[in-house]
Design an enzyme around this catalytic site. Sequence first.
Site, short mmCIF file in Angstrom:
data_model
loop_
_atom_site.label_atom_id
_atom_site.label_comp_id
_atom_site.label_asym_id
_atom_site.label_seq_id
_atom_site.Cartn_x
_atom_site.Cartn_y
_atom_site.Cartn_z
N HIS A 99 0.77 -1.25 0.00
CA HIS A 99 0.00 0.00 0.00
C HIS A 99 0.80 1.30 0.00
O HIS A 99 0.21 2.34 -0.27
CB HIS A 99 -0.97 0.01 1.19
CG HIS A 99 -1.91 -1.15 1.17
ND1 HIS A 99 -2.90 -1.30 0.22
CD2 HIS A 99 -1.99 -2.25 1.97
CE1 HIS A 99 -3.55 -2.43 0.44
NE2 HIS A 99 -3.02 -3.02 1.49
N HIS A 142 -3.28 -3.25 7.80
CA HIS A 142 -4.33 -3.57 6.83
C HIS A 142 -4.96 -2.26 6.33
O HIS A 142 -5.25 -1.37 7.12
CB HIS A 142 -5.41 -4.44 7.49
CG HIS A 142 -6.65 -4.62 6.68
ND1 HIS A 142 -6.71 -5.42 5.55
CD2 HIS A 142 -7.89 -4.09 6.82
CE1 HIS A 142 -7.93 -5.35 5.05
NE2 HIS A 142 -8.66 -4.56 5.80
#
Length: 156
Positions: free
Chosen positions: A40, A147
């Site tokens: 990410h 996450h």
Amino acid sequence: MALEKSLALLPLLVLVLLVLGWVQPSLGKESRAKKFQRQHMDSDGSPSSNPTYCNDMMKRRNMTQGRCKPVNTFVHEPLVDVQDVCFQENVTCKNGQANCYKSSSSMHITDCRLTNGSRYPNCAYRTSQKERHIIVACEGNPYVPVHFDASVEDST
């Protein structure tokens, strides 16, 4: 004589094997925090209008091995700013867990979505540049993102 030398080395060999057996499982295992960063974070990459950004990055970051990951988001902000989100507004995660946090300001992100009809091994993605608040799940010590849960528009 040779047998005595071999027997003298036996305890050392056993000790080495025990240490290797204990250390080896952790070798090469990516932590959840490192996986979050790989999947990410793209602090160096400034958002651009490059239509192949997602195709390139998804491949480069190993998210097209064995299958095409359907959706992924890259964050174009300094890592420390994303880590700071773990100490901002606490929100409920999509899965009902209570360890998600929403960024207090919007961030530059790139949304990558698998195009219709795209199949492994020819993973093709649609690239969308956005400015959104991000929601991340955090855990560990230090408390860091593990996450990417969602991105949301500014509610003002």
